[in-house]
Design an enzyme around this catalytic site. Sequence first.
Site, mmCIF file in Angstrom:
data_model
loop_
_atom_site.group_PDB
_atom_site.id
_atom_site.type_symbol
_atom_site.label_atom_id
_atom_site.label_comp_id
_atom_site.label_asym_id
_atom_site.label_seq_id
_atom_site.Cartn_x
_atom_site.Cartn_y
_atom_site.Cartn_z
ATOM 1 N N SER A 227 -5.697 2.736 -1.803
ATOM 2 C CA SER A 227 -6.434 2.809 -2.208
ATOM 3 C C SER A 227 -7.705 2.005 -2.827
ATOM 4 C CB SER A 227 -5.847 3.429 -3.863
ATOM 5 O OG SER A 227 -5.837 2.580 -4.534
ATOM 6 N N LYS A 228 -8.592 1.788 -3.518
ATOM 7 C CA LYS A 228 -9.715 1.039 -3.879
ATOM 8 C C LYS A 228 -8.984 0.633 -4.549
ATOM 9 C CE LYS A 228 -12.782 5.206 -3.718
ATOM 10 N NZ LYS A 228 -13.743 5.980 -4.112
ATOM 11 N N ARG A 229 -8.083 -0.007 -5.148
ATOM 12 C CA ARG A 229 -7.700 -0.782 -5.957
ATOM 13 C C ARG A 229 -6.410 -1.932 -5.298
ATOM 14 N NH1 ARG A 229 -7.137 3.423 -8.773
ATOM 15 N NH2 ARG A 229 -5.296 3.831 -7.423
ATOM 16 N N ASP A 230 -6.118 -1.613 -3.880
ATOM 17 C CA ASP A 230 -5.950 -2.286 -2.759
ATOM 18 C C ASP A 230 -6.130 -3.674 -2.318
ATOM 19 O OD1 ASP A 230 -3.111 -1.278 -3.245
ATOM 20 O OD2 ASP A 230 -3.497 0.453 -2.188
#
Length: 457
Positions: A227-230
Amino acid sequence: MSQVRVRFAPSPTGFFHIGSARTALFNWLYARHTGGVFILRIEDTDKERNSEQFLKVIYDSLRWLGLNWDEGPQVGGAFGPYRQSERAAVYAEYLEKLKAAGRTYEKDGATWFKLMGERYEAYDEHRKKTVTKVKVAPTVIEDRIRGRVERVEDEDFVIVRSDGNPVFHFVNVVDDIAMRITHVIRGEDHLSNTSKHVELFKAFGAPVPAFAHIPLILKQNGPGKMSKRDQGALIEEYQKRGFLAEALVNFLCLLGWNPKDDREKMAIADVIALFDLPGVNQSNARFDEKKLAHMNMVYLLALPTERFAALAKAYFQTHAAGAAVLADEAYFREIMLLAQPKIKGMEELPAYTAYFFTEDFAIDPKVKDKIMVKGEPKVRLGELIAALATMEVSSDTAIEEAIKALATSRSLGFGDYQAVARLALSGTNAGPSITAMIRVLGRERATARLAKFLAGA
RNA sequence: GUCCCCAUCGUCUAGCCCGGUCAGGACGUCUCCCUUUCACGGAGAUAACCGGGGUUCGAAUCCCCGUGGGGACACCA
């Protein structure tokens, strides 16, 4: 068969991440392989979550990766506009078609898509409520990667919100029809939406495009998709960190696709020639930053020196250290040439070359402890300083000859001078050859560093 | 919970469709070589067919069932 038309349809609700980039890449590859058209369409119907900043990131990232689009924002095309926020008239027109066909109804202020079949009530365990279901035959999806997939789409769904804005499923299909999309290549997370889409295509009486659902990229640690947070998820990040776009693209090509032989480093033209949808893997792939780093190094090594120097310059310019380092272009270039064959990525550059740009570099205490106990390093240093006064320092070989001659005269080897000289010159035990260091630093600075170190030791 | 997809070294994968290979390559890790340090490079080592049933002379390969992983179930996209 008519020309292939594929689209990449991102929604600017966050930074551009690696899974989106690969979806864009596979669409682009398929278009280029078939001589088709690659379309960029911006799905910005959610006014709350969209931003111009993210839109710019999408354009910049695609351009950086070399994924040029044939139709879309900024380049135009016969089927525009290519931002959904500007296509309200098209959606209104298509909504009328659906209404005329008796396939819609209003409920709670929203417009719903009506499935054909007998209705019944059922309790939904997931949503914890009773819902209306429709007795329908399964929708068949002919997927170019997965084969035949059947899924029962048995609930009506909203196509226009109560605030008047059409929802994703509706605009996505309308635009695919209006833009004459022939192949829908997207992430597997859309596979279960596809039955909705197929029903819409059929309701419009439009030809159903070919679908190809590509596997997802999983995060390298822990469960779930990336995900974008990884860590390592954002394309922009790689650009900032000085990764080579060609290397990242090559890496992405190999995540879910391969040429069926042992090749890994491949020119993009070769990938285009070989790429095809049935060749795409069906299983999810875990992202591996080590393999990416390796690919980046392979590309870095193969880079023409002038191009490397130019990229290095750009890297320093965007990473603060800039001014002082770039003051003397010729000197900077010399050092970058020494560094290119040694580093794995641009990120290592500042630390790897720091001592070339300042006299105030740190001496690694651990290395010092190790080196200063072997042989007579201080004596060797004294001899080297003396020899430096008269030796020819214009070429690496001349310096090497001189040091070897000195070593021979003391019945020693080059190695007896090498370690301590390197420590005095750079403060560490890793780096380019000391002959190159002396040549680039010049007689005066090299001598001064050796003397300063000797005085402090 | 329901539905859908998937399953070969730690990771990316070839082989599967058209059953018979010491199950191949790459990253990582380790060893050695090269060497003027560190890298690069070279040679080697390590390590896999998820489990159980079938079908078959023979199954990584075909079928079924488990299990595991992933995804989707919004008036987000």
